[in-house]
Design a protein around this motif. Structure first.
Motif, PDB file in Angstrom:
ATOM      1  N   HIS A   1       3.906   1.018  -2.027  1.00  0.00           N
ATOM      2  CA  HIS A   1       3.244   0.767  -3.307  1.00  0.00           C
ATOM      3  C   HIS A   1       4.009  -0.305  -4.100  1.00  0.00           C
ATOM      4  O   HIS A   1       4.054  -0.293  -5.320  1.00  0.00           O
ATOM      5  CB  HIS A   1       3.134   2.074  -4.106  1.00  0.00           C
ATOM      6  CG  HIS A   1       2.060   2.029  -5.144  1.00  0.00           C
ATOM      7  ND1 HIS A   1       0.740   1.847  -4.828  1.00  0.00           N
ATOM      8  CD2 HIS A   1       2.102   2.097  -6.492  1.00  0.00           C
ATOM      9  CE1 HIS A   1       0.040   1.823  -5.936  1.00  0.00           C
ATOM     10  NE2 HIS A   1       0.836   1.957  -6.966  1.00  0.00           N
TER      11      HIS A   1
ATOM     12  N   PHE B   1      -2.293   5.110   5.192  1.00  0.00           N
ATOM     13  CA  PHE B   1      -3.529   4.405   4.799  1.00  0.00           C
ATOM     14  C   PHE B   1      -4.189   3.795   6.038  1.00  0.00           C
ATOM     15  O   PHE B   1      -3.529   3.546   7.043  1.00  0.00           O
ATOM     16  CB  PHE B   1      -3.238   3.344   3.725  1.00  0.00           C
ATOM     17  CG  PHE B   1      -2.278   2.246   4.146  1.00  0.00           C
ATOM     18  CD1 PHE B   1      -2.746   1.020   4.582  1.00  0.00           C
ATOM     19  CD2 PHE B   1      -0.903   2.446   4.077  1.00  0.00           C
ATOM     20  CE1 PHE B   1      -1.857   0.003   4.952  1.00  0.00           C
ATOM     21  CE2 PHE B   1      -0.011   1.446   4.445  1.00  0.00           C
ATOM     22  CZ  PHE B   1      -0.485   0.216   4.877  1.00  0.00           C
TER      23      PHE B   1
ATOM     24  N   ARG C   1      -6.201   0.845   8.112  1.00  0.00           N
ATOM     25  CA  ARG C   1      -6.280  -0.619   8.099  1.00  0.00           C
ATOM     26  C   ARG C   1      -7.148  -1.074   9.271  1.00  0.00           C
ATOM     27  O   ARG C   1      -7.339  -0.322  10.230  1.00  0.00           O
ATOM     28  CB  ARG C   1      -4.902  -1.257   8.152  1.00  0.00           C
ATOM     29  CG  ARG C   1      -4.079  -0.872   9.343  1.00  0.00           C
ATOM     30  CD  ARG C   1      -2.827  -1.711   9.446  1.00  0.00           C
ATOM     31  NE  ARG C   1      -1.621  -1.119   8.912  1.00  0.00           N
ATOM     32  CZ  ARG C   1      -0.828  -1.721   8.029  1.00  0.00           C
ATOM     33  NH1 ARG C   1      -1.133  -2.894   7.576  1.00  0.00           N
ATOM     34  NH2 ARG C   1       0.275  -1.141   7.628  1.00  0.00           N
TER      35      ARG C   1
ATOM     36  N   GLU D   1       0.855  -1.207   0.000  1.00  0.00           N
ATOM     37  CA  GLU D   1       0.000   0.000   0.000  1.00  0.00           C
ATOM     38  C   GLU D   1       0.886   1.250   0.000  1.00  0.00           C
ATOM     39  O   GLU D   1       2.100   1.150   0.133  1.00  0.00           O
ATOM     40  CB  GLU D   1      -0.891   0.027   1.248  1.00  0.00           C
ATOM     41  CG  GLU D   1      -1.707  -1.232   1.487  1.00  0.00           C
ATOM     42  CD  GLU D   1      -2.771  -1.479   0.430  1.00  0.00           C
ATOM     43  OE1 GLU D   1      -3.214  -0.501  -0.194  1.00  0.00           O
ATOM     44  OE2 GLU D   1      -3.142  -2.648   0.213  1.00  0.00           O
TER      45      GLU D   1
END
Ligand SMILES: Cc1cc2nc3c(=O)[nH]c(=O)nc-3n(C[C@H](O)[C@H](O)[C@H](O)COP(=O)(O)OP(=O)(O)OC[C@H]3O[C@@H](n4cnc5c(N)ncnc54)[C@H](O)[C@@H]3O)c2cc1C
Length: 379
Positions: A120, A42, A44, A38
């Protein structure tokens, strides 16, 4: 470092186990690359309650929890599906911070420490041959002497390696879903609540900026029964508990669509696979009921760092490193995992949970003992 290897250590998975291990190894002078599929920051699925057993450790890595003004949580309330409440002071307690914020802070610290942060970037395969690893990613191949598996509860690499827990048939301990929201809701910010419902439980505790984390675990079967609709499941199943009914009715939901994960397994896992050293949920997942998986993941990473450092410095062989990691990990965590699995089996069945809460209410010392079994000491 041998010239055949660009990196001393490659870490697959940038959750708390991977991030904190990368910082420690980089601080010890090793060349580290970390892969996270990811992009930071972000959200989770996680209850976002961190046991205070890891506060000193996090401070040591550079997390200034005082400046962040995090809520300190030292009270526990557990409700049975019928709404009956059990209250208990937590022996050690915890603090609340979103993973969005904490993981981002740790990723920044890792970058400053010199870790090559490849977010990423998904690792598709990790192959061991001739004293080192080749990691395959869409960005190319990376070579390292050590590979750390901190890829969480269930990863493409678990499937690729055909790990035992992946091969197991569906059972009472291996087919759960997890759902998380951030909410605004008036409640005691020093209290973590755990509301049980049929085949699941939902925790709520304070995090930063006046928000709270609302996070629950239930069976995939409950979602099936609700026609695969999360709102319907929350209305028809979770809201049978009057405390949850109030929360879902009155809370202000910061993001309407929840963060969700499926196929969660609490089955036992192997600690080392193809010479990859596992940490965190990739090594064995503690049930959320114990509120302690994050601390366990970070603690495992600390133990692992010492062993990797000894190997890379030429003090021990790879075999000795693996054996010693296995030994120390087992004595540190296997008891907690066992207790977690035992409690996980017991909760969720409405009659049993109602009975358990009523039976335990007059015995705070017994409750205290049970809570202590799932918590570790400061590390
Ligand atoms: C419902 C629920 C509530 C919980 N509540 C709490 C709580 O309140 N307190 C607590 O302490 N613990 C809690 N836990 C447990 C806690 O969330 C975990 O134990 C902890 O996040 C484990 O950290 P980790 O670093 O092992 O894995 P993770 O944080 O899951 O990180 C793994 C990372 O690996 C990445 N990844 C996977 N495969 C690849 C790949 N091939 N290449 C690159 N990256 C990859 C993933 O994207 C992920 O970011 C809860 C768990 C659940 C399910």
């Amino acid at each position: 470092m041998s010239s055949a290897f660009t990196y001393d250590v490659a870490i697959v998975g940038g959750g708390l186990a991977g991030l904190t291990t990368s910082i420690q190894l980089a601080n010890a002078g090793w060349k580290v690359v970390l892969f996270e599929k990811e992009s930071y920051p972000f959200h989770r699925v996680c209850g976002e309650y961190i046991s205070l057993e890891s506060r000193a450790f996090l401070r040591g890595l550079g997390i200034d929890d005082e400046a962040l003004d995090l809520p300190i949580i030292d009270q526990l309330q557990v409700s049975a599906p019928n709404g009956k409440l059990l209250e208990q002071r937590l022996p050690l307690g915890g603090m609340g911070i979103s993973r969005y914020r904490l993981d981002q802070l740790l990723a920044e610290i890792a970058t400053k420490a010199g870790v090559l942060m490849m977010d990423h970037t998904r690792v598709n395969e990790a192959i061991f041959e001739k004293d080192g690893f080749t990691l395959h990613t869409p960005e190319g191949n990376y070579r390292s002497r050590i590979a750390v598996g901190s890829f969480g509860k269930r990863s493409n690499l678990d499937v690729k390696m055909n790990r035992e827990f992946i091969r197991q048939k569906a059972s009472g301990l291996n087919n759960f879903i997890g759902i998380k929201y951030h909410i605004r809701y008036a409640h005691a910010r020093d209290t973590i609540v755990l509301h049980n419902f049929s085949d699941g439980y939902c925790g709520m505790s304070a995090i930063e900026n006046g928000l709270s984390c609302l996070c629950y675990l239930t069976t995939a079967a409950n979602l099936e029964r609700s026609g695969k609709s999360i709102p319907r499941m929350e209305q028809e199943i979770l809201s049978q508990n009057p405390h949850l009914e109030r929360i879902f009715r009155d809370a202000d939901f910061v993001f309407r669509e929840p963060v969700a994960i499926s196929q969660i397994s609490f089955a036992q896992k192997s600690l080392i696979e193809n010479h990859i050293l596992m940490a965190g949920d990739a090594a064995g997942m503690i049930t959320p009921l114990c509120g302690n998986g994050m601390s366990m993941g970070m603690h495992a990473g600390k133990i692992m760092t010492g062993k990797i450092d000894a190997f890379l410095s030429g003090k021990i062989s790879r075999e000795e490193m693996e054996q010693s990691y296995q030994q120390v990990w087992t004595s540190a965590f296997s008891g907690r995992l066992r207790t977690g699995r035992m409690i996980q089996r017991m909760f969720g069945k409405p009659m049993m949970t109602n009975l358990f809460i009523s039976a335990m209410k007059p015995f705070p010392r017994a409750v205290n003992w049970l809570v202590k079994q799932t918590h570790g000491a400061e590390f």
